[in-house]
Design a protein around this motif. Structure first.
Motif, PDB file in Angstrom:
ATOM      1  N   ALA A  40      29.649  29.382  32.790  1.00 22.95           N
ATOM      2  CA  ALA A  40      28.586  28.561  32.213  1.00 22.95           C
ATOM      3  C   ALA A  40      29.053  27.819  30.967  1.00 22.95           C
ATOM      4  O   ALA A  40      28.419  26.848  30.557  1.00 22.95           O
ATOM      5  N   TYR A  41      30.134  28.298  30.364  1.00 26.21           N
ATOM      6  CA  TYR A  41      30.675  27.688  29.152  1.00 26.21           C
ATOM      7  C   TYR A  41      32.156  27.382  29.355  1.00 26.21           C
ATOM      8  O   TYR A  41      32.826  27.965  30.205  1.00 26.21           O
ATOM      9  N   ALA A  42      32.652  26.487  28.521  1.00 24.68           N
ATOM     10  CA  ALA A  42      34.078  26.173  28.486  1.00 24.68           C
ATOM     11  C   ALA A  42      34.395  25.592  27.117  1.00 24.68           C
ATOM     12  O   ALA A  42      33.498  25.196  26.362  1.00 24.68           O
ATOM     13  N   LEU A  43      35.675  25.551  26.802  1.00 26.66           N
ATOM     14  CA  LEU A  43      36.120  24.875  25.590  1.00 26.66           C
ATOM     15  C   LEU A  43      36.505  23.445  25.955  1.00 26.66           C
ATOM     16  O   LEU A  43      37.224  23.211  26.920  1.00 26.66           O
ATOM     17  N   ARG A  44      36.018  22.501  25.144  1.00 31.69           N
ATOM     18  CA  ARG A  44      36.304  21.101  25.384  1.00 31.69           C
ATOM     19  C   ARG A  44      37.212  20.570  24.280  1.00 31.69           C
ATOM     20  O   ARG A  44      36.941  20.747  23.093  1.00 31.69           O
ATOM     21  N   GLU A  45      38.299  19.921  24.710  1.00 30.56           N
ATOM     22  CA  GLU A  45      39.239  19.322  23.765  1.00 30.56           C
ATOM     23  C   GLU A  45      38.633  18.069  23.126  1.00 30.56           C
ATOM     24  O   GLU A  45      37.636  17.515  23.603  1.00 30.56           O
ATOM     25  N   ALA A  46      39.294  17.591  22.060  1.00 31.66           N
ATOM     26  CA  ALA A  46      38.847  16.365  21.399  1.00 31.66           C
ATOM     27  C   ALA A  46      38.879  15.170  22.341  1.00 31.66           C
ATOM     28  O   ALA A  46      38.102  14.226  22.194  1.00 31.66           O
ATOM     29  N   ASN A  47      39.780  15.201  23.341  1.00 25.94           N
ATOM     30  CA  ASN A  47      39.872  14.100  24.307  1.00 25.94           C
ATOM     31  C   ASN A  47      38.859  14.222  25.444  1.00 25.94           C
ATOM     32  O   ASN A  47      38.855  13.422  26.380  1.00 25.94           O
ATOM     33  N   GLY A  48      38.008  15.249  25.374  1.00 24.96           N
ATOM     34  CA  GLY A  48      36.967  15.440  26.378  1.00 24.96           C
ATOM     35  C   GLY A  48      37.335  16.355  27.515  1.00 24.96           C
ATOM     36  O   GLY A  48      36.468  16.774  28.284  1.00 24.96           O
ATOM     37  N   ARG A  49      38.606  16.689  27.643  1.00 28.92           N
ATOM     38  CA  ARG A  49      39.023  17.532  28.753  1.00 28.92           C
ATOM     39  C   ARG A  49      38.682  19.006  28.502  1.00 28.92           C
ATOM     40  O   ARG A  49      38.618  19.456  27.368  1.00 28.92           O
ATOM     41  N   ILE A  50      38.517  19.718  29.611  1.00 31.99           N
ATOM     42  CA  ILE A  50      38.208  21.142  29.559  1.00 31.99           C
ATOM     43  C   ILE A  50      39.495  21.951  29.461  1.00 31.99           C
ATOM     44  O   ILE A  50      40.444  21.725  30.218  1.00 31.99           O
ATOM     45  N   VAL A  51      39.522  22.884  28.531  1.00 36.25           N
ATOM     46  CA  VAL A  51      40.696  23.733  28.323  1.00 36.25           C
ATOM     47  C   VAL A  51      40.784  24.760  29.454  1.00 36.25           C
ATOM     48  O   VAL A  51      39.781  25.388  29.816  1.00 36.25           O
ATOM     49  N   THR A  52      41.972  24.952  29.999  1.00 37.26           N
ATOM     50  CA  THR A  52      42.179  25.968  31.028  1.00 37.26           C
ATOM     51  C   THR A  52      43.455  26.747  30.747  1.00 37.26           C
ATOM     52  O   THR A  52      44.393  26.240  30.142  1.00 37.26           O
ATOM     53  N   ALA A  53      43.472  27.979  31.260  1.00 36.86           N
ATOM     54  CA  ALA A  53      44.688  28.792  31.172  1.00 36.86           C
ATOM     55  C   ALA A  53      45.756  28.305  32.135  1.00 36.86           C
ATOM     56  O   ALA A  53      46.889  28.785  32.083  1.00 36.86           O
ATOM     57  N   LYS A  54      45.417  27.342  32.979  1.00 34.50           N
ATOM     58  CA  LYS A  54      46.439  26.726  33.819  1.00 34.50           C
ATOM     59  C   LYS A  54      47.485  26.024  32.954  1.00 34.50           C
ATOM     60  O   LYS A  54      48.646  25.905  33.332  1.00 34.50           O
ATOM     61  N   LYS A  55      47.049  25.549  31.790  1.00 30.91           N
ATOM     62  CA  LYS A  55      47.956  24.900  30.855  1.00 30.91           C
ATOM     63  C   LYS A  55      48.245  25.771  29.647  1.00 30.91           C
ATOM     64  O   LYS A  55      49.359  25.770  29.120  1.00 30.91           O
ATOM     65  N   ARG A  56      47.245  26.524  29.206  1.00 24.48           N
ATOM     66  CA  ARG A  56      47.371  27.294  27.964  1.00 24.48           C
ATOM     67  C   ARG A  56      47.117  28.775  28.265  1.00 24.48           C
ATOM     68  O   ARG A  56      45.973  29.234  28.287  1.00 24.48           O
ATOM     69  N   ALA A  57      48.207  29.496  28.494  1.00 24.87           N
ATOM     70  CA  ALA A  57      48.106  30.898  28.897  1.00 24.87           C
ATOM     71  C   ALA A  57      47.389  31.747  27.863  1.00 24.87           C
ATOM     72  O   ALA A  57      46.787  32.769  28.206  1.00 24.87           O
ATOM     73  N   ASN A  58      47.418  31.338  26.588  1.00 25.86           N
ATOM     74  CA  ASN A  58      46.786  32.161  25.558  1.00 25.86           C
ATOM     75  C   ASN A  58      45.269  32.190  25.662  1.00 25.86           C
ATOM     76  O   ASN A  58      44.610  32.964  24.971  1.00 25.86           O
ATOM     77  N   MET A  59      44.673  31.384  26.520  1.00 28.02           N
ATOM     78  CA  MET A  59      43.231  31.489  26.745  1.00 28.02           C
ATOM     79  C   MET A  59      42.856  32.880  27.259  1.00 28.02           C
ATOM     80  O   MET A  59      41.745  33.366  27.015  1.00 28.02           O
ATOM     81  N   LEU A  60      43.771  33.537  27.980  1.00 24.01           N
ATOM     82  CA  LEU A  60      43.489  34.865  28.512  1.00 24.01           C
ATOM     83  C   LEU A  60      43.595  35.959  27.451  1.00 24.01           C
ATOM     84  O   LEU A  60      43.369  37.131  27.741  1.00 24.01           O
ATOM     85  N   GLU A  61      43.913  35.572  26.206  1.00 25.36           N
ATOM     86  CA  GLU A  61      43.853  36.518  25.094  1.00 25.36           C
ATOM     87  C   GLU A  61      42.429  36.634  24.548  1.00 25.36           C
ATOM     88  O   GLU A  61      42.136  37.518  23.742  1.00 25.36           O
ATOM     89  N   PHE A  62      41.553  35.737  24.976  1.00 18.91           N
ATOM     90  CA  PHE A  62      40.157  35.751  24.568  1.00 18.91           C
ATOM     91  C   PHE A  62      39.316  36.413  25.665  1.00 18.91           C
ATOM     92  O   PHE A  62      39.618  36.287  26.852  1.00 18.91           O
ATOM     93  N   GLY A  63      38.252  37.080  25.249  1.00 17.00           N
ATOM     94  CA  GLY A  63      37.308  37.655  26.206  1.00 17.00           C
ATOM     95  C   GLY A  63      35.912  37.156  25.918  1.00 17.00           C
ATOM     96  O   GLY A  63      35.603  36.740  24.801  1.00 17.00           O
ATOM     97  N   ALA A  64      35.037  37.186  26.918  1.00 18.97           N
ATOM     98  CA  ALA A  64      33.659  36.741  26.724  1.00 18.97           C
ATOM     99  C   ALA A  64      32.721  37.628  27.535  1.00 18.97           C
ATOM    100  O   ALA A  64      33.027  37.993  28.673  1.00 18.97           O
ATOM    101  N   ARG A  65      31.584  37.960  26.931  1.00 17.16           N
ATOM    102  CA  ARG A  65      30.580  38.749  27.638  1.00 17.16           C
ATOM    103  C   ARG A  65      29.195  38.457  27.072  1.00 17.16           C
ATOM    104  O   ARG A  65      29.054  38.106  25.901  1.00 17.16           O
ATOM    105  N   TYR A  66      28.199  38.596  27.924  1.00 18.35           N
ATOM    106  CA  TYR A  66      26.820  38.406  27.510  1.00 18.35           C
ATOM    107  C   TYR A  66      26.286  39.678  26.878  1.00 18.35           C
ATOM    108  O   TYR A  66      26.640  40.790  27.276  1.00 18.35           O
TER     109      TYR A  66
END
Length: 280
Positions: A40-66
Motif C-alpha cells: 500500500a506504500y512505497a518510497l518515491r524518489e525526487a524524480n518520481g520513480r518508486i524505489v525498489t530493492a531490485k536496484k537498492r538491496a539495502n531496502m531489505l534492511e528496513f521492515g514495515a508492519r501495521y
C-alpha cells in the motif's frame, strides 16, 4: 471438472511498504485487489520513480508492519523499522525526512493512489544478478534494457495482485542448488506459501496455470501466470545471506520463473492451515 486438494496454507505474508521486509501473519483478509494493506506504500524518489530493492538491496534492511489490521480505504497506522532498530511511525510529520536521512537521498513515503501511474526503478546491469540480461530477456542487453518498469494502476505491485508459491518448488530448488542453500520463502516475497505433499517436488505451480485455487472457505485465486524472478531473490536480508545461485538456477532450469502472480476471483479471509484446492 476436477477438484484436488494440493496442500494447505503454511505461511501468510503482507508487505506494507514495497521492497521492505514484511509481516508473517496467521490470517489475512483478501479483497478484490489482493491482501488488504499489501504494498500500500512505497518510497518515491525526487524524480518520481518508486524505489525498489531490485536496484537498492539495502531496502531489505528496513521492515514495515501495521499496528492493527488494515481495512479497505482506511489503512491502519504503519510502523517502519530502520536498519539500526529505531522505529518510525509512517504518520509522523518527519517520517519521510528520517527515511531520507538514513538512505542518504531525498525520498517521500507515498500511499498508492488509484489514478496515479508509477514507474519503478531497476538497474539493468544487476537486475538478474550475474546472469546476462539477454539470456532472460532476448532482444535486450544491459545497455539497451530500460532502467524502469510500469507498475499496475493504483498499486505498488510488480504484476498481479497476489503472489502464491509452493513449498515443493522451494524443496526442488534446494535439490538443484545444494543442501546449504537458504531457500526461505522470504526471498520470494509470496503472500501465500502452500505446503504441498512431502516428497512431491518440482516446479509445481506449472500445474496450476490453467486452473483456479480455492483457499479456505471462500477465496478464489484466478488468472495465474508464472512469476519472472529478479535479483531480489539473491539479496541478503535478516539472517539470509547473499546467494546468486538462486537466480542462476531459476534461469537454467525454469526460464527464470518461480511461483505465480494471480488475480482474485472471490474475496474472504485466509488462515494458516486452510486447505488449498486446485480446480481445473
Amino acid at each position: 471438472m476436477e477438484r484436488r486438494q494440493i496442500g494447505v496454507v503454511k505461511d501468510l505474508f503482507r508487505y506494507p511498504v514495497k521492497s521492505m521486509r514484511g509481516e508473517r501473519l496467521s490470517e489475512v483478509d483478501i479483497g478484490v485487489h489482493g491482501v488488504i494493506g499489501d504494498r500500500a506504500y512505497a518510497l518515491r524518489e525526487a524524480n518520481g520513480r518508486i524505489v525498489t530493492a531490485k536496484k537498492r538491496a539495502n531496502m531489505l534492511e528496513f521492515g514495515a508492519r501495521y499496528d492493527a489490521p488494515p481495512v479497505p480505504g482506511a489503512l491502519a497506522p504503519l510502523r517502519i523499522t530502520l536498519p539500526d532498530g529505531r522505529t518510525v511511525p509512517a504518520q509522523a510529520p518527519d517520517a519521510s525526512a528520517m527515511l531520507s536521512a538514513v538512505l542518504g537521498r531525498p525520498v517521500v513515503l507515498a500511499r498508492a493512489q488509484s489514478d496515479q501511474p508509477n514507474q519503478a526503478e531497476i538497474d539493468p546491469a544487476t537486475i538478474f544478478g550475474d546472469v546476462p540480461v539477454e539470456i532472460v530477456k532476448p532482444g535486450f542487453t544491459a545497455a539497451t534494457m530500460p532502467d524502469s518498469f510500469t507498475l499496475p494502476p493504483g498499486a505498488f505491485f510488480d504484476s498481479g495482485s497476489i503472489h502464491v508459491l509452493a513449498s515443493g518448488t522451494l524443496a526442488h530448488l534446494r535439490t538443484l542448488i545444494g543442501a546449504d542453500a537458504q531457500l526461505d520463502p522470504r526471498r520470494f516475497r509470496p503472500n501465500i506459501l502452500v505446503e504441498t505433499e512431502p516428497g512431491v517436488e518440482g516446479f509445481l505451480e506449472d500445474d496450476w496455470l490453467e486452473g483456479t485455487l480455492e483457499v479456505g472457505e471462500s477465496v478464489r485465486i484466478v488468472q495465474m501466470r508464472p512469476t519472472l524472478r529478479c535479483v531480489m531473490t539473491t539479496h541478503p536480508q535478516a539472517d539470509l545471506v547473499r546467494d546468486l545461485r538462486i537466480l542462476r538456477t531459476a534461469v537454467q532450469h525454469h526460464h527464470d520463473h518461480i511461483g505465480v502472480w494471480a488475480s482474485i476471483g472471490a474475496t474472504g479471509t485466509v488462515r494458516v492451515g486452510d486447505p488449498v484446492v486446485l480446480v481445473k
